[in-house]
Design a protein around this motif. Structure first.
Motif, PDB file in Angstrom:
ATOM      1  N   LEU A   2      -3.023  -9.919   0.385  1.00 47.53           N
ATOM      2  CA  LEU A   2      -1.647  -9.679   0.778  1.00 47.53           C
ATOM      3  C   LEU A   2      -0.707 -10.357  -0.209  1.00 47.53           C
ATOM      4  N   LYS A   3       0.285  -9.592  -0.688  1.00 50.99           N
ATOM      5  CA  LYS A   3       1.260 -10.121  -1.628  1.00 50.99           C
ATOM      6  C   LYS A   3       2.661  -9.669  -1.228  1.00 50.99           C
ATOM      7  N   GLN A   4       3.628 -10.529  -1.461  1.00 53.85           N
ATOM      8  CA  GLN A   4       5.029 -10.182  -1.260  1.00 53.85           C
ATOM      9  C   GLN A   4       5.602  -9.872  -2.635  1.00 53.85           C
ATOM     10  N   GLU A   6       7.528  -6.758  -5.499  1.00 56.27           N
ATOM     11  CA  GLU A   6       8.344  -5.560  -5.686  1.00 56.27           C
ATOM     12  C   GLU A   6       7.457  -4.323  -5.703  1.00 56.27           C
ATOM     13  N   GLN A 140       3.394   0.315   0.448  1.00 54.83           N
ATOM     14  CA  GLN A 140       1.945   0.277   0.658  1.00 54.83           C
ATOM     15  C   GLN A 140       1.332   1.647   0.414  1.00 54.83           C
ATOM     16  N   VAL A 173      11.273  -5.504  -2.340  1.00 57.96           N
ATOM     17  CA  VAL A 173      10.200  -6.498  -2.239  1.00 57.96           C
ATOM     18  C   VAL A 173       9.647  -6.461  -0.826  1.00 57.96           C
ATOM     19  N   GLU A 174       8.394  -6.121  -0.705  1.00 64.05           N
ATOM     20  CA  GLU A 174       7.734  -5.997   0.592  1.00 64.05           C
ATOM     21  C   GLU A 174       6.336  -6.609   0.522  1.00 64.05           C
ATOM     22  N   ARG A 175       5.759  -6.796   1.681  1.00 62.05           N
ATOM     23  CA  ARG A 175       4.376  -7.266   1.729  1.00 62.05           C
ATOM     24  C   ARG A 175       3.447  -6.067   1.598  1.00 62.05           C
TER      25      ARG A 175
END
Length: 415
Positions: A2-4, A6, A140, A173-175
């Protein structure tokens, strides 16, 4: 993992995990961050063996991708807006030659007037170019669709365009869950081209074809797209089995089972539509959403199966076919041939105009009451349009409409 991050960075990391051997691109907003991130990965040695080719134009980018793919390399590029139009000629060559190139289109409006914000007029203008077109709702899904795109392209020997809304997704920017290289390698086998330029087995690629066989060649291109109607959901199912999440496919129905009104759309606007639908459902309104992931090939049967039980269909489009209106809705009408229901085309969000829940709620309320015009422009400033129409009627040299309306808007704000 999991990354936060762009959206553009997430796509770049997904593409890198697919081990492309040639990346060629010319920067154009809002695509730039994707290829910048990939160039950094190549330069640092994190993505190897891979050659990043700085080209002088989008036409050159697609030309290099064609040459690389024909020589047996896994090839990738990205573009947007005017850049996509500039590569239109080689775009048709790539599909006509059956080369499995993957390209990101960071959707952006087409000028004139100049506009750098998001709508889907660019990719829609190339809908008949022979490329598969997949549209992402979220970052995603954009990441996941790129991994699936290489698999689909190489199985069918057909290029795939993954479309994601510029700025709305590319710069958000999202997870996201970035998979491991091991999982991607398990899902995406090493590239084995169906056709390749090989000095030991010489062939001609791109030979001239006359009237005696051209129809048959084009038919085969159509047949490949029809094959994709089976392969896209199959690859999506394999993706879910490998990565543990449902992503991709042809269509994604939401609360459609008992819906009297169904809204059809594609891209990031689906999130806002779903939120609005949830609110209306809480009030007892039977409304649902059909998200299109695959626009080419167009999933006629899947669309028909979902919409057949509805009383009305609202197609929300982020592109305009000037002189007729809807693009997506023309395909939806074909799917509904012989089925009697109320159908509405709504043009919305052109040039990046916000599509709000308040506007959608009003729109859906009018549609449910069957008070919509067959072609509706959401939040159209009628006063601004009428003022310009009056100007053109009274003054032959009325000047450029865009500049006139900008002056009118500034005057209205000052007043």
């Amino acid at each position: 993992m999991l990354k936060q991050i762009e959206g553009s960075r997430g796509v770049a990391e997904a593409v890198a995990l697919c081990r492309p051997e040639v990346i060629c691109a010319y920067p154009i907003s809002p695509q730039t961050h994707i290829v910048e991130a990939l160039s950094t990965l190549v330069k640092s040695g994190e993505l190897t063996p891979c050659e990043f080719v700085n080209v002088e134009s989008e036409f050159a980018a697609m030309s290099v991708a064609i040459g690389a793919s024909a020589a047996g390399a896994r090839a990738y590029t990205a573009t947007a807006s005017q850049g996509l139009l500039y590569m239109a000629e080689p775009l048709y060559n790539a599909s006509g030659l059956g080369l499995p190139i993957v390209m990101t289109v960071a959707n952006r409006a087409i000028g004139a007037p100049i506009n750098i914000w998001n709508d889907q007029g660019d990719s829609m203008s190339q809908r008949d170019s022979g490329w598969i077109q997949l549209y992402a709702e979220t970052n995603q899904e954009a990441l996941d669709l790129h991994i699936q795109a290489f698999r689909i392209a190489e199985e069918l020997s057909l290029p795939v365009m993954v479309c994601m809304d510029g700025f709305v997704l590319t710069h958000a920017v999202e997870r996201v869950d970035v998979p491991s290289e091991e999982l991607v390698d398990r899902f995406l086998p090493p590239y084995e081209p169906r056709q390749v330029l090989d000095p030991d087995e010489p062939v001609s690629i791109g030979a001239m074809v006359g009237p005696d066989a051209f129809t048959e060649v084009r038919y085969l291109a159509h047949d490949k797209q029809m094959q994709a109607l089976d392969r896209i959901p199959a690859v999506s199912a394999e993706f879910e089995a490998t990565f543990g999440r449902d992503s991709g496919g042809l269509v994604r129905p939401y609360r459609c089972d008992d819906a009297e009104t169904i809204v059809v759309a594609l891209g990031s606007v689906l999130g806002t539509i779903k939120d609005t639908v949830d609110e209306l459902r809480d009030e007892g309104v039977r409304i649902g959403v059909l998200g299109l992931t695959s626009f080419r090939p167009f999933p006629l049967d899947a669309v028909r199966a979902t919409l057949a039980g509805a009383q009305r269909v609202v197609v929300l489009e982020r592109a305009l076919a000037v002189g007729i209106g809807g693009i997506v809705s023309a395909n939806v009408r074909m799917a509904l041939s012989g089925i009697q229901l109320h159908g509405y085309t709504v043009i919305a969000g052109l040039g990046g105009r916000a599509i709000t829940k308040a506007s959608l709620r009003g729109l859906f309320t009018e549609a449910i009451a069957d008070r919509l015009e067959p072609l509706t422009f959401l939040d159209l400033n009628r006063e601004l349009v009428d003022r310009e129409l009056q100007r053109t009627r009274t003054t032959r040299r009325s000047g450029p409409a865009a500049e006139n309306m900008l002056r009118d808007l500034r005057t209205a704000r000052i007043g």
